[in-house]
Write an enzyme that holds these catalytic residues in place. Structure first.
Site, PDB file in Angstrom:
ATOM      1  N   CYS A 190       0.618  -1.209   0.029  1.00 45.31           N
ATOM      2  CA  CYS A 190       0.005   0.049  -0.034  1.00 45.31           C
ATOM      3  C   CYS A 190       1.017   1.304  -0.008  1.00 45.31           C
ATOM      4  O   CYS A 190       1.378   1.732   0.994  1.00 45.31           O
ATOM      5  CB  CYS A 190      -0.775   0.072   1.218  1.00 45.31           C
ATOM      6  SG  CYS A 190      -2.097   1.739   1.310  1.00 45.31           S
ATOM      7  N   CYS A 239      -0.420   4.264   2.039  1.00 49.88           N
ATOM      8  CA  CYS A 239      -0.288   4.133   3.787  1.00 49.88           C
ATOM      9  C   CYS A 239       1.065   4.077   3.971  1.00 49.88           C
ATOM     10  O   CYS A 239       1.219   4.828   5.135  1.00 49.88           O
ATOM     11  CB  CYS A 239      -0.755   2.619   4.006  1.00 49.88           C
ATOM     12  SG  CYS A 239      -2.147   1.920   3.387  1.00 49.88           S
ATOM     13  N   ASP A 240       2.204   3.741   3.122  1.00 50.89           N
ATOM     14  CA  ASP A 240       3.448   3.623   3.705  1.00 50.89           C
ATOM     15  C   ASP A 240       4.419   4.498   2.870  1.00 50.89           C
ATOM     16  O   ASP A 240       5.595   4.628   3.641  1.00 50.89           O
ATOM     17  CB  ASP A 240       3.836   2.100   3.339  1.00 50.89           C
ATOM     18  CG  ASP A 240       3.279   0.919   4.422  1.00 50.89           C
ATOM     19  OD1 ASP A 240       2.480   1.572   5.509  1.00 50.89           O
ATOM     20  OD2 ASP A 240       2.993  -0.066   3.894  1.00 50.89           O
TER      21      ASP A 240
END
Ligand code: NAP
Length: 334
Positions: free
Chosen positions: A139, A142-143
């Site tokens: 992701c 997300c990261d």
């Protein structure tokens, strides 16, 4: 009346499930949405959504899903944070199906709509799963933030890989895209953004064969940092045209190679295709019904959306599944 008996239980809370819920509650059906492992579905991990009509400047994926959830709850639908472990069919207390949840509780339904979507695929390298959180991610949104001024690698050649590469280029010093063929399958507009970004370099006909290969002489490797030696520092890349292998330093590996339908839990209950997509479209009276009467399906988990996998298409299917379930329930004597 048993409080645990619902007219429709909708499994999944992405655009397909929530749209089905809107249609069912407006038809005065007692409806619950079981949100699943990723409430809101895949859109909650995307950045801007530019292809949902009605938003001239696009809309954030999380914002779109939060607004959809509010709309659904305002209409009177319960959304429960729960994951289903099993569905069994039986007739009891005016219901057709028993839904068992991971927390061991049970709900009963007259009809079920499967809208479980799809889960990210992994390459299948031996230490890939162990390295999640240590440099390997599924992701980018997300990261990506954790890779400021670092070197990252994206695997894949679809819309997700191209979008991820462009997103990561905002943080990273360099982004490699490793793709197994010599052309992308991503939409032209996404490809253009990749090719136009000076931080992104595409490695065609290339496959990742190893994470942290045992080669100590990685020139310029971002390498082991002070936090310890278990982080990703390099990948071995194989060129399937020239048969050459090389070790490439990288701090992050973002796997964006597609998705598999989250349908394992109904494997014994409804027909699925060889890749696990739930088969629908075979019943001429109920086009959204699966091989099991009373169980309907919509969205990325189904055979009819497998080649499109667009949120708007999933929402459209959710509408059809909601209406189809309503029409089927009307024909039953429960
Ligand atoms: P996808 O379109 O299925 O693309 C997957 C990519 O990964 C392909 O390029 C494929 O290579 C490659 N791949 C598959 N298995 C691999 C493996 N084992 N090793 C290495 N590479 C592998 O998946 P996606 O990009 O996640 O997109 C899924 C769907 O969502 C698509 O319909 C896409 O249009 C949609 N989507 C839309 C948007 C948007 O409209 N903004 C954003 C994201 C996703 P090959 O090309 O060689 O098969």
């Amino acid at each position: 009346m048993n409080e645990n008996v619902y007219d429709t239980i909708i499994i999944g809370s992405g655009p397909a499930g929530l749209t089905a819920a809107i249609y069912n509650v407006r038809a005065d059906l007692k409806t619950i949405v079981l949100a699943g492992e990723q409430p809101g579905g895949q859109l909650t991990i995307t950045t801007a959504v530019d292809n949902w009509p009605g938003f001239p400047l696009g809309i954030g994926g999380t914002k779109l899903m939060m607004d959809m959830q509010k709309q659904v709850t305002n209409l009177g639908v319960e959304i429960k944070n729960a994951t289903v472990s099993r569905i069994s069919n039986f007739k009891l207390q005016s219901a057709n199906f028993k839904i068992e949840l991971i927390d061991k509780s049970e709900l009963l339904a007259k009809a079920v709509i499967l809208a479980t979507g799809a889960k990210a695929k992994w390459i299948g390298l031996p230490n890939e799963k162990e390295m999640i959180g240590k440099g390997v991610s599924g992701c980018a949104t997300c990261d990506g933030f954790f890779f400021r001024d670092k070197v990252v690698t994206v695997v894949g050649g679809g819309d997700t890989a191209c979008e991820d590469a462009v997103f990561l280029a905002k943080f990273a010093s360099k982004v490699y895209v490793v793709h197994r063929r010599e052309e992308f399958r991503a939409a032209a507009i996404e490809q253009k953004k990749v090719f136009g970004n000076p931080k992104i370099e595409v490695l065609w006909n290339s496959e990742i064969k190893e994470l942290n290969p045992p080669d100590p002489a990685v020139a310029g490797s971002p390498s082991l940092d002070k936090e310890g030696g278990d982080k990703l520092r390099a990948v071995k890349i194989f060129n399937n045209k020239t048969n050459e292998e090389k070790i490439m330093p990288t701090d992050g590996l973002f796997v964006a190679i597609g998705h598999t339908p989250a349908t394992e839990f109904v494997a014994d209950l409804v027909n699925r295709d060889p890749e696990g997509f739930v088969v629908i479209g075979e019943n001429k009276d109920h086009p959204m019904m699966t091989s099991m009467a009373g169980i309907f399906a919509a969205g990325d988990a189904t055979t009819i959306n497998r080649d499109f996998r667009q949120a708007i298409a999933a929402a459209g299917d959710g509408c059809k599944a909601g209406l189809d379930a309503e029409s089927w329930l009307g024909s039953q004597s429960l």
